[in-house]
Design a protein around this motif. Sequence first.
Motif, PDB file in Angstrom:
ATOM      1  N   ASN A 280       0.812  -1.222   0.000  1.00  0.00           N
ATOM      2  CA  ASN A 280       0.000   0.000   0.000  1.00  0.00           C
ATOM      3  C   ASN A 280       0.843   1.269   0.000  1.00  0.00           C
ATOM      4  OD1 ASN A 280      -2.634  -1.129  -0.047  1.00  0.00           O
ATOM      5  ND2 ASN A 280      -2.436  -1.702   2.104  1.00  0.00           N
ATOM      6  N   GLY A 281       2.151   1.131  -0.241  1.00  0.00           N
ATOM      7  CA  GLY A 281       3.006   2.296  -0.426  1.00  0.00           C
ATOM      8  C   GLY A 281       3.930   2.650   0.715  1.00  0.00           C
ATOM      9  N   ALA A 282       3.909   1.918   1.820  1.00  0.00           N
ATOM     10  CA  ALA A 282       4.777   2.246   2.954  1.00  0.00           C
ATOM     11  C   ALA A 282       6.225   1.890   2.644  1.00  0.00           C
ATOM     12  CB  ALA A 282       4.308   1.513   4.211  1.00  0.00           C
ATOM     13  N   ALA A 283       7.131   2.553   3.314  1.00  0.00           N
ATOM     14  CA  ALA A 283       8.555   2.220   3.246  1.00  0.00           C
ATOM     15  C   ALA A 283       9.017   1.936   4.665  1.00  0.00           C
ATOM     16  CB  ALA A 283       9.350   3.381   2.641  1.00  0.00           C
ATOM     17  N   THR A 284       9.426   0.704   4.921  1.00  0.00           N
ATOM     18  CA  THR A 284       9.738   0.319   6.293  1.00  0.00           C
ATOM     19  C   THR A 284      10.611  -0.923   6.327  1.00  0.00           C
ATOM     20  OG1 THR A 284       8.744  -0.150   8.462  1.00  0.00           O
ATOM     21  CG2 THR A 284       7.626  -1.049   6.522  1.00  0.00           C
ATOM     22  N   LEU A 285      11.096  -1.247   7.523  1.00  0.00           N
ATOM     23  CA  LEU A 285      12.082  -2.309   7.733  1.00  0.00           C
ATOM     24  C   LEU A 285      11.617  -3.204   8.870  1.00  0.00           C
ATOM     25  CD1 LEU A 285      15.069  -3.555   7.831  1.00  0.00           C
ATOM     26  CD2 LEU A 285      15.639  -1.591   9.282  1.00  0.00           C
TER      27      LEU A 285
ATOM     28  N   ALA B 229      14.074   2.703  18.300  1.00  0.00           N
ATOM     29  CA  ALA B 229      13.292   2.664  17.067  1.00  0.00           C
ATOM     30  C   ALA B 229      13.541   1.367  16.297  1.00  0.00           C
ATOM     31  CB  ALA B 229      13.623   3.866  16.192  1.00  0.00           C
ATOM     32  N   LEU B 230      14.803   0.947  16.234  1.00  0.00           N
ATOM     33  CA  LEU B 230      15.134  -0.285  15.526  1.00  0.00           C
ATOM     34  C   LEU B 230      14.606  -1.513  16.270  1.00  0.00           C
ATOM     35  CD1 LEU B 230      18.787   0.457  14.340  1.00  0.00           C
ATOM     36  CD2 LEU B 230      16.730   0.341  12.931  1.00  0.00           C
ATOM     37  N   THR B 231      14.658  -1.470  17.577  1.00  0.00           N
ATOM     38  CA  THR B 231      14.150  -2.589  18.373  1.00  0.00           C
ATOM     39  C   THR B 231      12.665  -2.812  18.120  1.00  0.00           C
ATOM     40  OG1 THR B 231      15.819  -2.174  20.092  1.00  0.00           O
ATOM     41  CG2 THR B 231      13.902  -3.498  20.712  1.00  0.00           C
ATOM     42  N   ARG B 232      11.925  -1.721  17.925  1.00  0.00           N
ATOM     43  CA  ARG B 232      10.485  -1.843  17.671  1.00  0.00           C
ATOM     44  C   ARG B 232      10.192  -2.446  16.298  1.00  0.00           C
ATOM     45  NH1 ARG B 232      10.353   3.253  20.460  1.00  0.00           N
ATOM     46  NH2 ARG B 232      10.459   4.378  18.472  1.00  0.00           N
ATOM     47  N   MET B 233      11.209  -2.537  15.443  1.00  0.00           N
ATOM     48  CA  MET B 233      11.026  -3.104  14.110  1.00  0.00           C
ATOM     49  C   MET B 233      11.275  -4.613  14.075  1.00  0.00           C
ATOM     50  SD  MET B 233      12.867  -0.161  11.795  1.00  0.00           S
ATOM     51  CE  MET B 233      12.309   1.543  11.835  1.00  0.00           C
ATOM     52  N   MET B 234      11.393  -5.243  15.228  1.00  0.00           N
ATOM     53  CA  MET B 234      11.732  -6.660  15.298  1.00  0.00           C
ATOM     54  C   MET B 234      10.483  -7.534  15.353  1.00  0.00           C
ATOM     55  SD  MET B 234      14.313  -8.513  17.992  1.00  0.00           S
ATOM     56  CE  MET B 234      13.301  -8.063  19.419  1.00  0.00           C
ATOM     57  N   ILE B 235      10.465  -8.578  14.522  1.00  0.00           N
ATOM     58  CA  ILE B 235       9.455  -9.624  14.598  1.00  0.00           C
ATOM     59  C   ILE B 235      10.131 -10.840  15.212  1.00  0.00           C
ATOM     60  CG2 ILE B 235       7.939 -11.168  13.308  1.00  0.00           C
ATOM     61  CD1 ILE B 235       7.659  -9.019  11.196  1.00  0.00           C
ATOM     62  N   SER B 236       9.674 -11.265  16.378  1.00  0.00           N
ATOM     63  CA  SER B 236      10.312 -12.371  17.100  1.00  0.00           C
ATOM     64  C   SER B 236       9.730 -13.707  16.654  1.00  0.00           C
ATOM     65  CB  SER B 236      10.114 -12.206  18.607  1.00  0.00           C
ATOM     66  OG  SER B 236      10.778 -11.042  19.063  1.00  0.00           O
ATOM     67  N   VAL B 237      10.633 -14.621  16.270  1.00  0.00           N
ATOM     68  CA  VAL B 237      10.241 -15.985  15.941  1.00  0.00           C
ATOM     69  C   VAL B 237      10.541 -16.834  17.168  1.00  0.00           C
ATOM     70  CG1 VAL B 237      10.576 -17.937  14.390  1.00  0.00           C
ATOM     71  CG2 VAL B 237      10.819 -15.601  13.532  1.00  0.00           C
ATOM     72  N   PRO B 238       9.530 -17.408  17.822  1.00  0.00           N
ATOM     73  CA  PRO B 238       9.752 -18.079  19.104  1.00  0.00           C
ATOM     74  C   PRO B 238      10.590 -19.342  18.993  1.00  0.00           C
ATOM     75  CG  PRO B 238       7.540 -18.512  18.317  1.00  0.00           C
ATOM     76  CD  PRO B 238       8.126 -17.492  17.389  1.00  0.00           C
ATOM     77  N   ALA B 239      11.394 -19.590  20.029  1.00  0.00           N
ATOM     78  CA  ALA B 239      12.146 -20.834  20.119  1.00  0.00           C
ATOM     79  C   ALA B 239      11.223 -21.940  20.603  1.00  0.00           C
ATOM     80  CB  ALA B 239      13.315 -20.661  21.091  1.00  0.00           C
ATOM     81  N   LEU B 240      11.608 -23.190  20.356  1.00  0.00           N
ATOM     82  CA  LEU B 240      10.795 -24.311  20.803  1.00  0.00           C
ATOM     83  C   LEU B 240      11.002 -24.545  22.303  1.00  0.00           C
ATOM     84  CD1 LEU B 240      11.309 -26.857  17.885  1.00  0.00           C
ATOM     85  CD2 LEU B 240       9.683 -24.974  18.094  1.00  0.00           C
ATOM     86  N   THR B 241       9.975 -25.052  22.942  1.00  0.00           N
ATOM     87  CA  THR B 241      10.038 -25.338  24.369  1.00  0.00           C
ATOM     88  C   THR B 241      10.354 -26.815  24.596  1.00  0.00           C
ATOM     89  OG1 THR B 241       7.706 -25.923  24.505  1.00  0.00           O
ATOM     90  CG2 THR B 241       8.262 -23.586  24.730  1.00  0.00           C
ATOM     91  N   VAL B 242      10.608 -27.172  25.860  1.00  0.00           N
ATOM     92  CA  VAL B 242      10.844 -28.569  26.201  1.00  0.00           C
ATOM     93  C   VAL B 242       9.646 -29.415  25.803  1.00  0.00           C
ATOM     94  CG1 VAL B 242      11.194 -30.183  28.111  1.00  0.00           C
ATOM     95  CG2 VAL B 242      12.405 -27.985  28.075  1.00  0.00           C
ATOM     96  N   ALA B 243       8.436 -28.887  26.020  1.00  0.00           N
ATOM     97  CA  ALA B 243       7.223 -29.611  25.657  1.00  0.00           C
ATOM     98  C   ALA B 243       7.141 -29.858  24.159  1.00  0.00           C
ATOM     99  CB  ALA B 243       5.990 -28.835  26.123  1.00  0.00           C
ATOM    100  N   ASP B 244       7.638 -28.911  23.354  1.00  0.00           N
ATOM    101  CA  ASP B 244       7.652 -29.101  21.901  1.00  0.00           C
ATOM    102  C   ASP B 244       8.501 -30.307  21.534  1.00  0.00           C
ATOM    103  OD1 ASP B 244       6.049 -26.888  21.094  1.00  0.00           O
ATOM    104  OD2 ASP B 244       7.724 -25.568  21.542  1.00  0.00           O
ATOM    105  N   PHE B 245       9.705 -30.363  22.095  1.00  0.00           N
ATOM    106  CA  PHE B 245      10.592 -31.476  21.793  1.00  0.00           C
ATOM    107  C   PHE B 245       9.973 -32.792  22.245  1.00  0.00           C
ATOM    108  CE2 PHE B 245      13.748 -27.995  21.725  1.00  0.00           C
ATOM    109  CZ  PHE B 245      14.361 -28.279  20.522  1.00  0.00           C
ATOM    110  N   ALA B 246       9.269 -32.775  23.350  1.00  0.00           N
ATOM    111  CA  ALA B 246       8.617 -33.994  23.833  1.00  0.00           C
ATOM    112  C   ALA B 246       7.525 -34.450  22.871  1.00  0.00           C
ATOM    113  CB  ALA B 246       8.023 -33.749  25.228  1.00  0.00           C
ATOM    114  N   GLU B 247       6.785 -33.487  22.294  1.00  0.00           N
ATOM    115  CA  GLU B 247       5.686 -33.835  21.401  1.00  0.00           C
ATOM    116  C   GLU B 247       6.177 -34.399  20.066  1.00  0.00           C
ATOM    117  OE1 GLU B 247       2.332 -31.681  20.716  1.00  0.00           O
ATOM    118  OE2 GLU B 247       1.922 -31.113  22.785  1.00  0.00           O
ATOM    119  N   VAL B 248       7.285 -33.845  19.549  1.00  0.00           N
ATOM    120  CA  VAL B 248       7.755 -34.296  18.241  1.00  0.00           C
ATOM    121  C   VAL B 248       8.738 -35.457  18.370  1.00  0.00           C
ATOM    122  CG1 VAL B 248       7.438 -32.041  17.235  1.00  0.00           C
ATOM    123  CG2 VAL B 248       9.676 -32.656  18.145  1.00  0.00           C
ATOM    124  N   GLY B 249       9.081 -35.791  19.570  1.00  0.00           N
ATOM    125  CA  GLY B 249      10.000 -36.919  19.796  1.00  0.00           C
ATOM    126  C   GLY B 249      11.419 -36.484  19.563  1.00  0.00           C
TER     127      GLY B 249
END
Length: 314
Positions: A28-33, A294-314
């Motif tokens: 829609n025309g924005a310029a951002t990072l 300002a730069l910190t607010r431009m961060m999209i955090s991708v979560p790390a897996l938890t212990v429960a995640d590893f337990a579920e996927v084996g």
Amino acid sequence: MKRWTSATEMSHSVAIEELLFFIERVANGAATLRFLCGEPGFGISLLVRMASQRAHARNLVTLTVPMDLDWGEELSVQGRADLVGKLMRSIATAQKPNGKAIDVLFRRFAERCAADVSAFHKSPASVLENATREIILLPGGPGLIASLSSYCDAFEKKDRNRMKDAVRSVASAPLQEVREIDGSFSGSALLELAPANLLHLLSALARACDYDGLLVIGEKKSGSLPAERDAGSNAFGTIVESIEQAIHDGASGLGVILPMRPGEMETVLEDLGHRDRARSTDHGSNEADEHHMALTRMMISVPALTVADFAEVG
């Protein structure tokens, strides 16, 4: 089928929604990072692919930028030619999602101009001038317009060789090829552009070709950026500064996604803080802190897996 815990799936959904909203803003025309921040193996590559696909679906052009990009003044002319050629070949569209799509942009531009000539009964020169009114004002613009003009003329005459030459004048890497084609072509002019100017010019080109903008995606070739400040982190800091400069200079429809680890984010922010303080004489610390926030607010955090995640996927 392997599944993460509901909490992790929810966190990933939030990251995806943030990313899609970001791309929508650019379309829609924005310029951002945005910094896509997370540990490797936790879905960053998937999100990057998703961003590229979504960008193409939203009529955006994508460009891949190596995150160890070196635009130092000490780089040789041939080195700059190779670098610009690599960037041009990474341009991708919905029609050519794997790159080498600069010819798609040129053809779409020529088709737009031909349609306008027919619809509005104007001369090709007048239509070209109107279509490139933003490009002409930018560094490197006149050279790029010369290539577009040559392509349009060849397109009208169905001269495929000249059409290929016009595209190669922008996309090919070796400097000698650029000189052999035509001195008025833009290849040599692009080599002289600072990164900010090149990004601004390419976003303007995308819009002139009836796309809604340009999405730049950072690419990491190997491992992570070093913890200490060196050529790698300095080069990355240069990329961030160049993006900010392009936005400051008035680029629109320009989005940038830079994937990185949390530790790399800290290193880059620290480097940029040192640069801010070195340039500022009065209130340098406050300006550096504000930039950091300002730069910190431009961060999209991708979560790390938890212990429960590893337990579920084996």
